[in-house]
Design a protein around this motif. Structure first.
Motif, PDB file in Angstrom:
ATOM      1  N   THR A 211      -9.388   8.763  -8.691  1.00  0.00           N
ATOM      2  CA  THR A 211      -8.103   8.272  -8.193  1.00  0.00           C
ATOM      3  C   THR A 211      -7.264   9.454  -7.714  1.00  0.00           C
ATOM      4  OG1 THR A 211      -7.232   8.355 -10.447  1.00  0.00           O
ATOM      5  CG2 THR A 211      -8.084   6.247  -9.683  1.00  0.00           C
ATOM      6  N   ARG A 212      -6.700   9.298  -6.496  1.00  0.00           N
ATOM      7  CA  ARG A 212      -5.884  10.356  -5.921  1.00  0.00           C
ATOM      8  C   ARG A 212      -4.507   9.865  -5.474  1.00  0.00           C
ATOM      9  NH1 ARG A 212     -11.128  11.514  -4.073  1.00  0.00           N
ATOM     10  NH2 ARG A 212     -11.850  13.602  -4.655  1.00  0.00           N
ATOM     11  N   GLU A 213      -4.251   8.571  -5.651  1.00  0.00           N
ATOM     12  CA  GLU A 213      -2.967   8.011  -5.242  1.00  0.00           C
ATOM     13  C   GLU A 213      -2.333   7.300  -6.430  1.00  0.00           C
ATOM     14  OE1 GLU A 213      -3.280   6.344  -0.912  1.00  0.00           O
ATOM     15  OE2 GLU A 213      -5.181   5.937  -1.910  1.00  0.00           O
ATOM     16  N   ARG A 214      -1.109   6.849  -6.222  1.00  0.00           N
ATOM     17  CA  ARG A 214      -0.456   6.023  -7.224  1.00  0.00           C
ATOM     18  C   ARG A 214      -0.016   4.720  -6.575  1.00  0.00           C
ATOM     19  NH1 ARG A 214       2.717   8.728 -11.887  1.00  0.00           N
ATOM     20  NH2 ARG A 214       1.138   7.505 -12.988  1.00  0.00           N
ATOM     21  N   ILE A 215      -0.083   3.647  -7.346  1.00  0.00           N
ATOM     22  CA  ILE A 215       0.257   2.322  -6.850  1.00  0.00           C
ATOM     23  C   ILE A 215       1.201   1.659  -7.838  1.00  0.00           C
ATOM     24  CG2 ILE A 215      -1.757   1.225  -7.971  1.00  0.00           C
ATOM     25  CD1 ILE A 215      -1.948  -0.630  -5.511  1.00  0.00           C
ATOM     26  N   LEU A 216       2.124   0.860  -7.311  1.00  0.00           N
ATOM     27  CA  LEU A 216       3.030   0.099  -8.161  1.00  0.00           C
ATOM     28  C   LEU A 216       2.433  -1.281  -8.395  1.00  0.00           C
ATOM     29  CD1 LEU A 216       5.720   0.107  -9.667  1.00  0.00           C
ATOM     30  CD2 LEU A 216       6.805  -0.798  -7.594  1.00  0.00           C
ATOM     31  N   VAL A 217       1.941  -1.504  -9.590  1.00  0.00           N
ATOM     32  CA  VAL A 217       1.381  -2.785 -10.008  1.00  0.00           C
ATOM     33  C   VAL A 217       2.528  -3.690 -10.449  1.00  0.00           C
ATOM     34  CG1 VAL A 217      -0.049  -3.845 -11.811  1.00  0.00           C
ATOM     35  CG2 VAL A 217      -0.846  -1.765 -10.660  1.00  0.00           C
ATOM     36  N   PRO A 218       2.533  -5.005 -10.063  1.00  0.00           N
ATOM     37  CA  PRO A 218       1.411  -5.780  -9.545  1.00  0.00           C
ATOM     38  C   PRO A 218       1.497  -6.097  -8.050  1.00  0.00           C
ATOM     39  CG  PRO A 218       3.007  -7.289 -10.443  1.00  0.00           C
ATOM     40  CD  PRO A 218       3.603  -5.904 -10.527  1.00  0.00           C
ATOM     41  N   TYR A 219       2.047  -5.223  -7.256  1.00  0.00           N
ATOM     42  CA  TYR A 219       2.125  -5.499  -5.818  1.00  0.00           C
ATOM     43  C   TYR A 219       0.804  -5.114  -5.145  1.00  0.00           C
ATOM     44  CZ  TYR A 219       6.900  -5.832  -7.302  1.00  0.00           C
ATOM     45  OH  TYR A 219       8.037  -6.195  -7.985  1.00  0.00           O
ATOM     46  N   PRO A 220       0.219  -6.017  -4.335  1.00  0.00           N
ATOM     47  CA  PRO A 220      -1.101  -5.754  -3.760  1.00  0.00           C
ATOM     48  C   PRO A 220      -1.084  -4.541  -2.839  1.00  0.00           C
ATOM     49  CG  PRO A 220      -0.144  -7.769  -2.855  1.00  0.00           C
ATOM     50  CD  PRO A 220       0.753  -7.342  -3.961  1.00  0.00           C
ATOM     51  N   PRO A 221      -2.219  -3.852  -2.708  1.00  0.00           N
ATOM     52  CA  PRO A 221      -2.253  -2.629  -1.902  1.00  0.00           C
ATOM     53  C   PRO A 221      -1.778  -2.824  -0.466  1.00  0.00           C
ATOM     54  CG  PRO A 221      -4.263  -2.828  -3.194  1.00  0.00           C
ATOM     55  CD  PRO A 221      -3.506  -4.114  -3.381  1.00  0.00           C
TER      56      PRO A 221
ATOM     57  N   ALA B  23      -3.487 -12.493 -12.179  1.00  0.00           N
ATOM     58  CA  ALA B  23      -4.464 -12.741 -11.116  1.00  0.00           C
ATOM     59  C   ALA B  23      -4.890 -11.408 -10.517  1.00  0.00           C
ATOM     60  CB  ALA B  23      -3.888 -13.634 -10.019  1.00  0.00           C
ATOM     61  N   VAL B  24      -6.180 -11.313 -10.191  1.00  0.00           N
ATOM     62  CA  VAL B  24      -6.755 -10.159  -9.501  1.00  0.00           C
ATOM     63  C   VAL B  24      -7.701 -10.705  -8.441  1.00  0.00           C
ATOM     64  CG1 VAL B  24      -8.051  -8.007  -9.705  1.00  0.00           C
ATOM     65  CG2 VAL B  24      -6.649  -8.785 -11.636  1.00  0.00           C
ATOM     66  N   ASP B  25      -7.549 -10.251  -7.209  1.00  0.00           N
ATOM     67  CA  ASP B  25      -8.320 -10.784  -6.088  1.00  0.00           C
ATOM     68  C   ASP B  25      -9.308  -9.710  -5.607  1.00  0.00           C
ATOM     69  OD1 ASP B  25      -9.021 -12.605  -4.159  1.00  0.00           O
ATOM     70  OD2 ASP B  25      -7.180 -12.457  -3.009  1.00  0.00           O
TER      71      ASP B  25
ATOM     72  N   GLY C  80      -3.890 -10.463   4.334  1.00  0.00           N
ATOM     73  CA  GLY C  80      -4.464 -10.699   3.016  1.00  0.00           C
ATOM     74  C   GLY C  80      -3.833  -9.823   1.946  1.00  0.00           C
ATOM     75  N   SER C  81      -4.083 -10.202   0.698  1.00  0.00           N
ATOM     76  CA  SER C  81      -3.609  -9.447  -0.463  1.00  0.00           C
ATOM     77  C   SER C  81      -4.782  -9.233  -1.406  1.00  0.00           C
ATOM     78  CB  SER C  81      -2.492 -10.193  -1.191  1.00  0.00           C
ATOM     79  OG  SER C  81      -1.322 -10.263  -0.400  1.00  0.00           O
ATOM     80  N   SER C  82      -5.001  -7.988  -1.785  1.00  0.00           N
ATOM     81  CA  SER C  82      -6.162  -7.648  -2.604  1.00  0.00           C
ATOM     82  C   SER C  82      -5.740  -7.125  -3.963  1.00  0.00           C
ATOM     83  CB  SER C  82      -7.002  -6.582  -1.881  1.00  0.00           C
ATOM     84  OG  SER C  82      -7.372  -7.012  -0.596  1.00  0.00           O
ATOM     85  N   GLY C  83      -6.736  -7.036  -4.858  1.00  0.00           N
ATOM     86  CA  GLY C  83      -6.520  -6.362  -6.123  1.00  0.00           C
ATOM     87  C   GLY C  83      -5.558  -7.071  -7.053  1.00  0.00           C
ATOM     88  N   ILE C  84      -4.883  -6.300  -7.897  1.00  0.00           N
ATOM     89  CA  ILE C  84      -3.957  -6.839  -8.889  1.00  0.00           C
ATOM     90  C   ILE C  84      -2.690  -7.301  -8.176  1.00  0.00           C
ATOM     91  CG2 ILE C  84      -2.566  -6.314 -10.925  1.00  0.00           C
ATOM     92  CD1 ILE C  84      -4.639  -4.132 -11.624  1.00  0.00           C
ATOM     93  N   TRP C  85      -2.367  -8.599  -8.299  1.00  0.00           N
ATOM     94  CA  TRP C  85      -1.159  -9.087  -7.639  1.00  0.00           C
ATOM     95  C   TRP C  85      -0.278  -9.954  -8.553  1.00  0.00           C
ATOM     96  CZ3 TRP C  85      -0.129 -14.302  -6.280  1.00  0.00           C
ATOM     97  CH2 TRP C  85      -1.191 -15.197  -6.411  1.00  0.00           C
TER      98      TRP C  85
END
Length: 594
Positions: A69-79, A116-118, A185-190
């Motif tokens: 992992t090299r980035e950071r993401i704010l969960v639960p907003y999809p990538p 939910a995780v897509d 579309g929306s992927s991953g943890i949402w």
């Protein structure tokens, strides 16, 4: 009040900042690492102790499954969303973070929950696989106790694969190449990720079914780890007065009669509080949860002219509402805040509607909580399997065996997840033939899974990609744009206008990039208001003449290039005159409610 413990994000070299969405909503600037959907996520099964794992996670994505992992993401907003800080689609995603287990959770089992995780998720804790899940719309959980390491931070990893409409899973309107009536579309943890401590013997779910005619609730507490414990349930009214109490074996239905029950309706969405305890042979409380319930019925009846009509609590009530897509310009599939999630429903009530059709998407549990609280009847669509809408009707191949299996599995899981929400009154398996198959059998599957609600097996059976009318289910559903449609009311099924309208207005400064589209374009607020009044007058006449049972107007908000919403996509402008709209909506409801 429910309390929350805060987990510690894993360290990372990368920093996080939100991206700039094409449009911002009034809530965009309220979102950050410290308040990413902090509300308790499961209102119909509440406990006092829990830990919210929303916030900053380490992230990587790409065409192959990443390892670093090299980035950071704010969960639960999809990538794909700006609020995530990523704002791109990745076929493969890797999420990582650490958390500390609170000391006062010692001796408890620890459950990890995902809203939910897509689409396909593999979850590991400290390198040990604890869960696998397929399907992007339903919740799942894992008991991670045996994977925890005492005295050290716990490492959580979620590997996800989501190729959107290229995979054989329900996707609704999500597309890799959005356009027209299909969206990004929306992927991953949402949806929210969270932890809670529970005893070894504990309650997993509370299923509550009202029997309004008998004035009683049926309650089943589903449990894990029980060895002879009993369930005790207490129903109280809004003033905290006990109105019913019952006890019995776990995992068996309890009957909770309520004297002179206060019925749930859109005009009076009365809810009872429910407390459930798991007790041992000595009467000691092993586990306790809270919930709520509404007393209402939904059925078909014959009106004075002998026509089949939809009835709420034994009375014919015309159901009128908008098509609600549930997309956001800043959060994509995820509303930026709980207030934003609630706001769309509040605007629906303001416009005089008593119903909303949740279109080919399943929302977080809190959306249904607000529908229950605010008083809106919900028609719940099953997200559709992907088809190519650029192809002519009849040219799409039938869904593969794998797609049909994924569809059926997620359909049953969706019904099970939402079965206790009093606002949900209609299940809609198929929309306009998108991925439609075995219509009769699917309608029967829905009836078996939930015999207490109505089934609209093929919304828009008269149009588009729909298979020939099978005669299955409880409703005949017409789609006519601009309409309204005038389907015959005959036989045993009630008839509804499942979609009509689509009047558009493009407002500069509130538009998604691309060419604005609508079924009929207007050029001013005044013209939009006038045309809505004219279409509503036509609808009221059809309702009076034919005995139509319901109508769904397209739509709550603009979505990307579609500009036929009451609200702009950024939710900043209510386009028509709300007083005129509300007056005409109430007139339509009155026309169909004897």
């Amino acid at each position: 009040m429910l309390s929350t413990a805060t987990g510690t994000p894993a360290p990372a070299e990368a920093t996080w900042r939100p991206k700039q969405p094409p449009l911002t909503t009034p809530w965009t600037d309220q979102v950050g690492p410290g308040n990413a959907l902090p509300e308790y996520p499961r209102p119909q099964l509440t406990r006092q102790r829990w830990m919210n794992l929303n916030g900053l996670w380490d992230y990587a994505g790409g065409g192959e499954q990443p390892r670093t992992t090299r980035e950071r993401i704010l969960v639960p907003y999809p990538p794909e969303s700006a609020l995530s800080g990523i704002q791109r689609h990745d076929d493969h995603m890797l999420y990582r973070r650490t958390f500390d287990v609170p000391r006062d959770w010692a001796g408890q089992r620890v459950l990890l929950h995902f809203g939910a995780v897509d689409q396909k998720a593999t979850v590991s804790v400290n390198g040990r696989r604890v869960a696998e899940h397929e399907g992007g719309y339903t919740a799942f959980s894992a008991d991670i106790t045996d994977a925890l390491r005492p005295g050290s931070p716990q490492r959580l990893e979620v590997a996800v694969t989501d190729r959107n409409d290229e995979n054989p899973y329900p996707v609704g309107k999500q597309r890799n190449e959005p356009g027209g009536i299909l969206y990004t579309g929306s992927s991953g943890i949402w949806q929210t990720v969270w932890l809670e401590p529970v005893p070894a013997a504990h309650i997993d779910a509370v299923d509550i079914t009202p029997d309004a005619a008998a004035g009683a609730f049926s309650l089943t507490a589903r449990t894990t780890g029980t060895t002879g414990e009993r369930v005790e349930a207490v129903v109280t009214d809004r003033d905290g007065r006990e109105v019913s109490r019952a006890g019995g074996p776990a995992d068996r239905p309890l009957r909770l009669p309520v004297d002179r029950p206060h019925l749930w309706t859109p005009d009076d969405p009365y809810l009872y509080d429910v407390a459930v305890r798991l007790v041992d042979a000595r009467g000691r409380t092993v586990d306790r949860v809270g919930s709520y319930a509404g007393m209402r019925s939904i059925a078909l009846v014959r009106d004075a002219q002998g026509r089949p009509r939809m009835a709420l609590n034994g009375r014919v009530v015309f159901q009128h509402g908008p098509l609600d897509q549930g997309f956001w310009p800043d959060g994509s599939y995820t509303a930026p805040t709980d207030a934003a999630l609630r706001s769309d429903l509040e605007q629906t009530k303001r416009l005089g509607f008593n119903m909303v059709r949740k279109h080919v998407k399943v929302e977080p549990a809190r959306w249904y909580y607000w529908a229950d609280r605010l008083g809106l009847l919900v028609w719940q669509d099953m997200p559709s399997l992907p088809i190519d809408l650029a192809e002519a009707p009849g040219s799409n191949p039938p869904p593969s065996a794998a797609a049909r299996e994924h569809y059926r599995d997620e359909l049953v899981a969706m019904i099970d997840q939402l079965r206790s929400s009093p606002s949900v009154v209609v299940w809609v398996p198929f929309n306009e033939g998108w991925g439609e198959f075995d219509t009769v059998r699917v309608a029967e599957l829905v009836h078996r899974a939930d015999p207490t609600r109505l089934v609209d097996p093929s919304s828009g059976v008269n149009c588009c990609y729909s298979l020939p009318d099978s005669g299955a289910g409880d409703l005949y559903d017409d789609h006519t744009y601009v309409g309204p449609g005038r389907p015959p009311v005959e036989g045993r099924r009630a008839s509804v206008d499942g979609e009509y309208g689509g009047l558009g207005l493009a407002l500069d400064g509130h538009l998604w990039p691309g060419r604005p589209q609508a079924y009929e374009m207007t050029h001013s607020r005044e013209e939009l208001t006038r045309r809505y009044a004219e279409v509503s007058d036509d609808l009221a006449g059809i309702v009076r003449d034919t005995g139509l049972s319901a109508a769904v107007y397209t739509q709550t908000t603009d979505v990307e290039n579609e500009v036929n919403g009451f609200l702009t996509y950024d939710r900043r402008v209510l386009k028509p005159d709300p007083e005129v709209v509300a007056a005409h909506n109430r007139a339509v409801i009155d026309a169909g409610t004897p």
